[in-house]
Design a protein around this motif. Structure first.
Motif, PDB file in Angstrom:
ATOM      1  N   ASP A 166      39.111  47.174  45.139  1.00  0.00           N
ATOM      2  CA  ASP A 166      37.746  47.644  44.889  1.00  0.00           C
ATOM      3  C   ASP A 166      36.713  46.650  45.423  1.00  0.00           C
ATOM      4  OD1 ASP A 166      35.916  49.529  43.950  1.00  0.00           O
ATOM      5  OD2 ASP A 166      35.812  48.623  41.951  1.00  0.00           O
ATOM      6  N   GLY A 167      37.021  46.067  46.583  1.00  0.00           N
ATOM      7  CA  GLY A 167      36.093  45.150  47.248  1.00  0.00           C
ATOM      8  C   GLY A 167      36.128  43.709  46.772  1.00  0.00           C
ATOM      9  N   GLU A 168      36.920  43.394  45.752  1.00  0.00           N
ATOM     10  CA  GLU A 168      36.981  42.021  45.245  1.00  0.00           C
ATOM     11  C   GLU A 168      38.326  41.389  45.625  1.00  0.00           C
ATOM     12  OE1 GLU A 168      36.124  39.426  41.233  1.00  0.00           O
ATOM     13  OE2 GLU A 168      36.475  41.569  41.013  1.00  0.00           O
ATOM     14  N   THR A 169      38.235  40.210  46.240  1.00  0.00           N
ATOM     15  CA  THR A 169      39.431  39.518  46.695  1.00  0.00           C
ATOM     16  C   THR A 169      39.804  38.407  45.718  1.00  0.00           C
ATOM     17  OG1 THR A 169      38.907  39.990  48.996  1.00  0.00           O
ATOM     18  CG2 THR A 169      40.442  38.191  48.592  1.00  0.00           C
ATOM     19  N   ALA A 170      41.075  38.370  45.363  1.00  0.00           N
ATOM     20  CA  ALA A 170      41.616  37.287  44.539  1.00  0.00           C
ATOM     21  C   ALA A 170      42.327  36.314  45.473  1.00  0.00           C
ATOM     22  CB  ALA A 170      42.583  37.836  43.501  1.00  0.00           C
ATOM     23  N   SER A 171      42.004  35.041  45.351  1.00  0.00           N
ATOM     24  CA  SER A 171      42.591  34.042  46.234  1.00  0.00           C
ATOM     25  C   SER A 171      43.248  32.936  45.413  1.00  0.00           C
ATOM     26  CB  SER A 171      41.512  33.435  47.136  1.00  0.00           C
ATOM     27  OG  SER A 171      42.050  32.345  47.866  1.00  0.00           O
ATOM     28  N   TRP A 172      44.549  32.848  45.535  1.00  0.00           N
ATOM     29  CA  TRP A 172      45.280  31.790  44.845  1.00  0.00           C
ATOM     30  C   TRP A 172      44.862  30.427  45.376  1.00  0.00           C
ATOM     31  CZ3 TRP A 172      47.965  31.539  40.527  1.00  0.00           C
ATOM     32  CH2 TRP A 172      48.711  30.395  40.273  1.00  0.00           C
ATOM     33  N   ALA A 221      43.574  32.623  41.636  1.00  0.00           N
ATOM     34  CA  ALA A 221      43.359  33.984  41.152  1.00  0.00           C
ATOM     35  C   ALA A 221      44.349  34.942  41.814  1.00  0.00           C
ATOM     36  CB  ALA A 221      41.926  34.423  41.440  1.00  0.00           C
ATOM     37  N   TYR A 222      44.692  35.984  41.081  1.00  0.00           N
ATOM     38  CA  TYR A 222      45.579  37.037  41.584  1.00  0.00           C
ATOM     39  C   TYR A 222      45.290  38.318  40.814  1.00  0.00           C
ATOM     40  CZ  TYR A 222      48.292  36.015  37.364  1.00  0.00           C
ATOM     41  OH  TYR A 222      48.672  35.831  36.068  1.00  0.00           O
ATOM     42  N   TRP A 223      45.842  39.416  41.276  1.00  0.00           N
ATOM     43  CA  TRP A 223      45.675  40.702  40.606  1.00  0.00           C
ATOM     44  C   TRP A 223      46.916  40.974  39.759  1.00  0.00           C
ATOM     45  CZ3 TRP A 223      41.316  43.302  40.140  1.00  0.00           C
ATOM     46  CH2 TRP A 223      40.294  43.054  41.055  1.00  0.00           C
ATOM     47  N   SER A 224      46.729  41.045  38.440  1.00  0.00           N
ATOM     48  CA  SER A 224      47.812  41.447  37.537  1.00  0.00           C
ATOM     49  C   SER A 224      47.916  42.961  37.573  1.00  0.00           C
ATOM     50  CB  SER A 224      47.503  41.021  36.100  1.00  0.00           C
ATOM     51  OG  SER A 224      47.372  39.640  35.998  1.00  0.00           O
ATOM     52  N   PHE A 225      49.109  43.469  37.398  1.00  0.00           N
ATOM     53  CA  PHE A 225      49.339  44.904  37.450  1.00  0.00           C
ATOM     54  C   PHE A 225      50.051  45.349  36.176  1.00  0.00           C
ATOM     55  CE2 PHE A 225      52.451  48.193  39.235  1.00  0.00           C
ATOM     56  CZ  PHE A 225      51.629  49.244  38.914  1.00  0.00           C
ATOM     57  N   TYR A 226      49.475  46.338  35.505  1.00  0.00           N
ATOM     58  CA  TYR A 226      50.022  46.864  34.257  1.00  0.00           C
ATOM     59  C   TYR A 226      50.286  48.357  34.381  1.00  0.00           C
ATOM     60  CZ  TYR A 226      48.293  42.523  32.200  1.00  0.00           C
ATOM     61  OH  TYR A 226      48.069  41.205  31.922  1.00  0.00           O
ATOM     62  N   ILE A 227      51.367  48.784  33.757  1.00  0.00           N
ATOM     63  CA  ILE A 227      51.660  50.205  33.609  1.00  0.00           C
ATOM     64  C   ILE A 227      51.556  50.473  32.112  1.00  0.00           C
ATOM     65  CG2 ILE A 227      53.347  52.050  33.897  1.00  0.00           C
ATOM     66  CD1 ILE A 227      54.527  50.421  36.235  1.00  0.00           C
ATOM     67  N   GLY A 228      50.571  51.275  31.742  1.00  0.00           N
ATOM     68  CA  GLY A 228      50.260  51.409  30.319  1.00  0.00           C
ATOM     69  C   GLY A 228      49.702  50.075  29.848  1.00  0.00           C
ATOM     70  N   LYS A 249      42.864  34.735  36.577  1.00  0.00           N
ATOM     71  CA  LYS A 249      42.906  33.340  37.028  1.00  0.00           C
ATOM     72  C   LYS A 249      43.988  32.621  36.247  1.00  0.00           C
ATOM     73  CE  LYS A 249      38.262  32.511  38.731  1.00  0.00           C
ATOM     74  NZ  LYS A 249      37.106  31.627  38.660  1.00  0.00           N
ATOM     75  N   SER A 250      44.827  31.915  36.970  1.00  0.00           N
ATOM     76  CA  SER A 250      45.909  31.180  36.334  1.00  0.00           C
ATOM     77  C   SER A 250      45.370  29.955  35.616  1.00  0.00           C
ATOM     78  CB  SER A 250      46.944  30.742  37.386  1.00  0.00           C
ATOM     79  OG  SER A 250      47.922  29.915  36.792  1.00  0.00           O
TER      80      SER A 250
END
Length: 131
Positions: A85-91, A96-103, A128-129
């Motif tokens: 959605d236009g926002e970049t996560a940079s380790w 920073a990274y994108w966490s992914f959840y199902i439910g 963010k870690s």
């Protein structure tokens, strides 16, 4: 006589294995066909949320994210994605990274392997870690 019993036992074993394989094939999880309604929640780094509700025939979540314009088609490399959605996560820049959840559960698969299921909420969270 002993050879005949061996052949009968081997034949019975083959029949049992064939039945087991057939049961597995019929009962394994498969992508739902037809129209499914799902929700995708994107939680940005500033805490703002974007909720996207959509109907789809896609089998995997990456297809939906691309179709909805949340991730660019060329933005997935080896199953990894960095911009949502236009926002970049940079380790490298700020861990920073994108966490992914199902439910409500942290996903055990990536977006390219996540099977789209009717009624499920998928969530991508800018994280963010602490390490």
């Amino acid at each position: 006589m002993n050879s005949k019993k061996t052949w009968i036992a081997l034949g019975a074993l083959i029949v049992v294995l064939a039945v087991m394989v057939g049961v597995f094939v019929l009962n394994r999880p498969q992508a739902q066909q037809g129209s499914k309604e799902i929700t995708i929640t994107v939680v940005h780094g500033n805490g703002q949320e974007r909720v996207v509700k959509c109907r789809t025939d896609a089998e995997t979540l990456d297809e939906v994210l691309i179709a909805e314009g949340l991730i660019a088609a060329d933005g997935i490399v080896d199953g990894m994605f960095f911009t949502v959605d236009g926002e970049t996560a940079s380790w490298e820049a700020d861990k920073a990274y994108w966490s992914f959840y199902i439910g409500e559960e942290y996903a055990s698969v990536g977006i390219c392997d996540a099977v789209v299921e009717d009624g499920v909420n998928y969530k991508l969270v800018y994280t963010k870690s602490e390490y």
